[in-house]
Scaffold this motif. Sequence first.
Motif, PDB file in Angstrom:
ATOM      1  N   LYS A  55     -75.629  -7.756 100.149  1.00 25.04           N
ATOM      2  CA  LYS A  55     -75.280  -7.972  98.738  1.00 25.04           C
ATOM      3  C   LYS A  55     -75.404  -6.637  98.010  1.00 25.04           C
ATOM      4  O   LYS A  55     -76.454  -6.281  97.485  1.00 25.04           O
ATOM      5  N   ALA A  98     -74.438  -4.069  95.151  1.00 22.05           N
ATOM      6  CA  ALA A  98     -73.950  -3.958  93.771  1.00 22.05           C
ATOM      7  C   ALA A  98     -73.458  -2.540  93.518  1.00 22.05           C
ATOM      8  O   ALA A  98     -73.818  -1.595  94.232  1.00 22.05           O
ATOM      9  N   LEU A 117     -71.198  -8.384  90.854  1.00 21.36           N
ATOM     10  CA  LEU A 117     -72.060  -7.320  91.342  1.00 21.36           C
ATOM     11  C   LEU A 117     -71.587  -5.941  90.888  1.00 21.36           C
ATOM     12  O   LEU A 117     -72.083  -4.919  91.380  1.00 21.36           O
ATOM     13  N   GLU A 139     -71.128  -3.493  87.495  1.00 22.84           N
ATOM     14  CA  GLU A 139     -71.553  -3.373  86.098  1.00 22.84           C
ATOM     15  C   GLU A 139     -71.442  -1.917  85.654  1.00 22.84           C
ATOM     16  O   GLU A 139     -71.874  -1.005  86.363  1.00 22.84           O
ATOM     17  N   LEU A 145     -77.545  -6.864  86.409  1.00 22.40           N
ATOM     18  CA  LEU A 145     -77.250  -7.214  87.799  1.00 22.40           C
ATOM     19  C   LEU A 145     -78.355  -8.085  88.397  1.00 22.40           C
ATOM     20  O   LEU A 145     -78.073  -9.060  89.111  1.00 22.40           O
ATOM     21  N   ARG A 180     -78.044 -11.610  87.126  1.00 25.89           N
ATOM     22  CA  ARG A 180     -76.936 -12.370  87.702  1.00 25.89           C
ATOM     23  C   ARG A 180     -77.125 -12.650  89.186  1.00 25.89           C
ATOM     24  O   ARG A 180     -76.699 -13.690  89.694  1.00 25.89           O
ATOM     25  N   GLU A 181     -77.741 -11.687  89.905  1.00 26.92           N
ATOM     26  CA  GLU A 181     -77.914 -11.842  91.349  1.00 26.92           C
ATOM     27  C   GLU A 181     -79.270 -11.283  91.771  1.00 26.92           C
ATOM     28  O   GLU A 181     -79.394 -10.147  92.238  1.00 26.92           O
ATOM     29  N   LEU A 217     -79.794  -9.487  95.317  1.00 27.64           N
ATOM     30  CA  LEU A 217     -79.060  -8.298  95.791  1.00 27.64           C
ATOM     31  C   LEU A 217     -79.999  -7.401  96.591  1.00 27.64           C
ATOM     32  O   LEU A 217     -81.190  -7.305  96.297  1.00 27.64           O
ATOM     33  N   VAL A 226     -77.833  -1.130  95.986  1.00 30.38           N
ATOM     34  CA  VAL A 226     -77.125  -0.687  94.785  1.00 30.38           C
ATOM     35  C   VAL A 226     -76.517   0.684  95.051  1.00 30.38           C
ATOM     36  O   VAL A 226     -77.210   1.607  95.506  1.00 30.38           O
TER      37      VAL A 226
END
Length: 351
Positions: free
Chosen positions: A194, A196, A229, A231, A247, A250-251, A254, A257
Amino acid sequence: MASQGARGRSGGRPTLRDVAARAGVGRGTVSRVINGSPRVSDGTRAAVEAVIAELGYVPNTAARALAANRANAIALVVPEPETRFFAEPYFSEMLSGVGAELSDTEMQLLLIFADNDRERRRLAQYLAAHLVDGVLLVSVHADDPLPDLVTQLGIPAVISGPRSATEALTSVDSDNYGGGRSAVEHLLARGRRKIAHITGRLDVYGAQRRLDGYREALLDASRTAVELLVEPGYFTEEGGRRAMTRLLEREPGLDAVFAGSDVMAAGARQVLREAGRRIPDDVALVGYDDSAIARHMDPPLTSVRQPIDEMGRAMIDLLLTEIADRRPAASRGLERQHAVLRTELVPRASS
């Protein structure tokens, strides 16, 4: 005859007239020696050069520039607030490269900020007066009127980072798409799932291309990019903090990054730590620029290196070529040059 040393007949700085009188030649002959003209005998050239050394004569470059209809100056124009310029390592490295490449020339470098309408109007008046021979444009947004202004005035110009794929000005950039891809491929190879992305300002073409690289690296790994993911962080540390906060909201799960600059990565790191996320155990972090920030962060930041110093040097080389021709590439009907320099992922402990 007693030596005048480094003083002319008037007792001030030696002049071209003083050199001519001491060498027993005309002022035109001295001028030809200074400018490297072949229309001077070896004996005369040696005599004039000896007097120049004896008197410590320094040519008046301003007068020579006026005679050649040249200002002997280049403007580095930055359409950003001064606070951002002095806060981000990108700009100082670019300035270093530009300055180093100019050091062996007679050109002076002028740093000009043009972040608002008043500053742009003042710049337009300055450029219209032909007080510079060429312009370097750095950090230009897609809708910025400055490139069109420079084109209309017929001033040679090079832009750092094209505004789009159809940029009309000569440009120098790094491989932002490849850099974005390499960051995500690195995270995928480390088992992250995951991932981002904190983007820069998306009205900057380089930020768009880093986002493209992020998306396509995920697609090629059979992972669809999830827009939740992604922003914007606007290339600032505070922007990185705000983006990271959103971020995580929302998740929360994650695990990696990719920040589009080291400055934004620094902001993201602070939020991750405050949220109790360990780097890289819980969340891997990758930045962009490979600035001093990356090397001094705790843990040291994996980052995509772009050759900023080299970009500055390349911009000067291209601009001096246009200035030597005395016309911008567009007015000569030539295809504009678009140099793209390689990027390189530098792995460190944050990923």
